[in-house]
Design an enzyme around this catalytic site. Structure first.
Site, PDB file in Angstrom:
ATOM      1  CB  CYS A 100      89.781   7.290 -21.921  1.00  0.00           C
ATOM      2  SG  CYS A 100      90.306   5.583 -22.236  1.00  0.00           S
ATOM      3  CB  CYS A 104      93.109   0.835 -17.319  1.00  0.00           C
ATOM      4  SG  CYS A 104      93.323   2.605 -17.348  1.00  0.00           S
ATOM      5  CB  THR A 189      90.238   1.247 -25.228  1.00  0.00           C
ATOM      6  OG1 THR A 189      88.815   1.309 -25.169  1.00  0.00           O
ATOM      7  CG2 THR A 189      90.813   2.534 -24.659  1.00  0.00           C
ATOM      8  CD  GLU A 254      87.358   3.407 -27.519  1.00  0.00           C
ATOM      9  OE1 GLU A 254      86.932   4.462 -28.032  1.00  0.00           O
ATOM     10  OE2 GLU A 254      87.774   3.350 -26.349  1.00  0.00           O
ATOM     11  CG  HIS A 289      88.034  -2.340 -17.671  1.00  0.00           C
ATOM     12  ND1 HIS A 289      89.265  -1.731 -17.585  1.00  0.00           N
ATOM     13  CD2 HIS A 289      87.384  -1.704 -18.676  1.00  0.00           C
ATOM     14  CE1 HIS A 289      89.361  -0.777 -18.499  1.00  0.00           C
ATOM     15  NE2 HIS A 289      88.228  -0.731 -19.172  1.00  0.00           N
ATOM     16  CE1 TYR A 293      86.143   1.551 -17.750  1.00  0.00           C
ATOM     17  CE2 TYR A 293      83.995   2.509 -18.154  1.00  0.00           C
ATOM     18  CZ  TYR A 293      85.130   1.889 -18.620  1.00  0.00           C
ATOM     19  OH  TYR A 293      85.248   1.616 -19.952  1.00  0.00           O
ATOM     20  CB  CYS A 296      89.545   6.699 -15.446  1.00  0.00           C
ATOM     21  SG  CYS A 296      88.199   5.710 -16.102  1.00  0.00           S
ATOM     22  CD  GLU A 442      86.301   4.618 -22.465  1.00  0.00           C
ATOM     23  OE1 GLU A 442      86.560   5.650 -21.824  1.00  0.00           O
ATOM     24  OE2 GLU A 442      87.141   4.026 -23.153  1.00  0.00           O
TER      25      GLU A 442
END
Ligand code: SF4
Ligand code: FE
Length: 500
Positions: A100, A104, A189, A254, A289, A293, A296, A442
């Site tokens: 990750c 973003c 994050t 995080e 968001h 996903y 990614c 996540e």
């Protein structure tokens, strides 16, 4: 400017002192600390992507705000194609990092504040929009690394913010120059690898909660901000100095971000007490968001599929029908996540006249809901194909011990096209990505936990209309008035958003 990856790393290396803690100790240089360096490298990939030949067309966009080309991670989406370029870009950078890459959230926060401040401007409150556009220009011109901070610590979930003020970030004082805020944001994050944070409220608020309805941006080196970095599975490997066991040596982190009476200048405040807009802001952000996903996570899925396929080859079973079926299942799961993300983009919703392209909320939520499940399935199939070695392989230090090396090479050898070291490398890659926080945990909790998507999906789907169709076809009802759109959804528009 379009910064290079190197320029980004130098900028955070030479910034003012930031207060970041890892395992109880304060970090001197985030870019060199073994725990955080892999995260800086993953973040860096978002800068490199704007320069590398294969990705620069996705990695750049034209900004009408500054009339220059900008890194797409600072771009305000101007069309459905922009939104789908986002999903594609994320899939691509997953291939370059196996991680990750953290940028973003700040990007989604930019787009969210753009839309919400615009909606507030349309309702007569123009100052937020004007301030935000100035801030946006600064971000775009300097290619700033942003983190987005939404999740509050929330304490007892049944209590409202005003019933437990310490559990939600709040405004403690307003002066003519700015505001003071206190509280904490959790699970943020990429925080230590960022230069600035965009803070947003985490839920819908009532009038009594208006001190908690606040959005702003603030540099990480501001006095009163402290960051405590969380641990991850296998994180000790970063401290080992090896070059196999910790593969792919890029990862995310995080942090818990504490705001201890932090001053925010008024020109950085984008919402202050507008409790009616808080829920709308959260909804806009979470759909943005959740759409991402699909990019990614499918990108990480590709890495896992590739690793499983290679491990099958290494032991000579890649043509076995049951292996091919499993690989095929993995692809189906993966493309489902991606396809939903693309659908959320191309069937976008226009929330204001000259743009404000928002993702399709149904598809965005479906994307994220699939992401709460499919990565676990993909990892399960890859574990199955890799064999037990994925949980039992000797360390690279055993392989590097001359006394043990001949035995390991002899007994863990598969097809002669590959060395035992190849096998260990691939096993470690698969283990470190397939069981990572980025691919599993996540995927469940990032961008909102699974229940949040179910609630959103239920809000959009019109069960009553679906029932009318069934009643008509069963002839319980003789008449029906068909809607114009094919999907039995309540199409979201600004009014609907406002009424939620
Ligand atoms: Fe970006 Fe995905 Fe990481 Fe979120 S989980 S910051 S969308 S790479
Ligand atoms: Fe996330």
């Amino acid at each position: 400017v379009l910064r290079t990856g190197e320029e980004y790393v130098n900028a955070i290396r030479h910034r003012n002192k930031v207060e970041v803690y890892v395992m109880g100790k304060e970090v001197k240089d985030v870019t060199e600390h073994p725990f955080l360096k892999p995260s800086v490298l993953a973040f860096k990939a978002t800068y490199d992507a704007a320069h590398e030949e294969d990705s620069k067309s996705l990695g750049r966009a034209w900004s009408s705000f500054i009339n220059e080309e900008v890194n797409r991670f600072t771009h305000i989406h101007r069309s459905p194609e922009d939104l789908s370029a986002k999903v594609k870009l994320l899939r691509k950078i997953s291939h370059k990092t196996g991680a990750c890459f953290q940028r973003c959230v700040g990007w989604d926060a930019l787009n969210t504040i753009y839309v919400t401040s615009r909606l507030m401007a349309e309702r007569g409150k123009k100052e937020y929009y004007e301030r935000f556009v100035e801030y946006l220009k600064y971000v775009q011109k300097n290619d700033i690394a942003l983190a987005g901070a939404m999740t509050d610590v929330k304490g007892v979930r049944t209590l409202r913010p005003n019933e437990q003020p310490h559990a939600y970030l709040r405004v403690t004082q307003v002066t003519k120059d700015g505001i003071y805020v206190s509280g904490a944001k959790a699970n943020i994050t990429g925080i230590a690898a960022s230069e600035e944070i965009i803070v947003m409220p985490t839920r819908a608020m009532s009038e009594k909660d208006k001190d908690f309805a606040v959005a702003f941006s603030i540099p990480l080196d501001t006095e009163g901000i402290k960051v405590i970095i969380g641990r991850q599975v296998n994180d000790g490997r970063r401290l080992e100095d090896g070059e196999i066991d910790g593969l792919p040596y890029r990862t995310n982190h995080e942090g818990l971000v504490i705001f201890d009476n932090v001053f925010v200048p008024m020109e950085r405040v984008f919402m202050l007490g507008d409790w009616q807009m808080s829920g709308i802001l959260v909804e806009i952000f979470s759909s943005y968001h959740r759409q991402g996903y699909g990019g990614c996570k499918s990108g990480l899925g590709d890495v896992i599929i590739g690793a499983a396929y290679n491990l099958a080859k290494q032991i000579g079973v890649e043509k076995a029908p049951h292996i091919q079926n499993k690989l095929n299942e993995m692809v189906l799961l993966n493309e489902n996540m991606y396809g939903s993300g693309i659908a959320a983009s191309l069937d976008a919703v226009k929330l204001c006249e000259d743009g404000c392209w928002w993702v399709n909320p149904m598809f965005a939520n479906v994307t994220k809901q699939l992401v709460t499940r499919f990565p676990y399935e993909i990892t399960k199939f890859s574990t199955d194909i890799a064999g037990g070695i994925i949980g039992t392989a000797p360390s690279e230090w055993d392989l590097k011990n001359p006394k043990l090396k001949p035995y390991i090479e002899k007994y863990l050898q598969g097809m002669m096209d590959y060395s035992t070291e190849d096998r260990l490398r691939m096993v470690r890659l698969l283990e470190n990505i397939g069981f990572s926080v980025a691919f599993l945990i996540e995927s469940v909790h990032g961008a909102g936990s699974p229940e949040a998507q179910r609630i959103a999906i239920n809000r959009v789907y019109d069960y009553e209309y679906a029932e009318k169709i069934a009643k008509y076809l069963s002839q319980i009802e003789k008449r029906i008035e068909f809607k114009e759109n094919a999907e039995p959804w309540r199409r979201t528009d600004t009014e609907k958003l406002a009424n939620n």
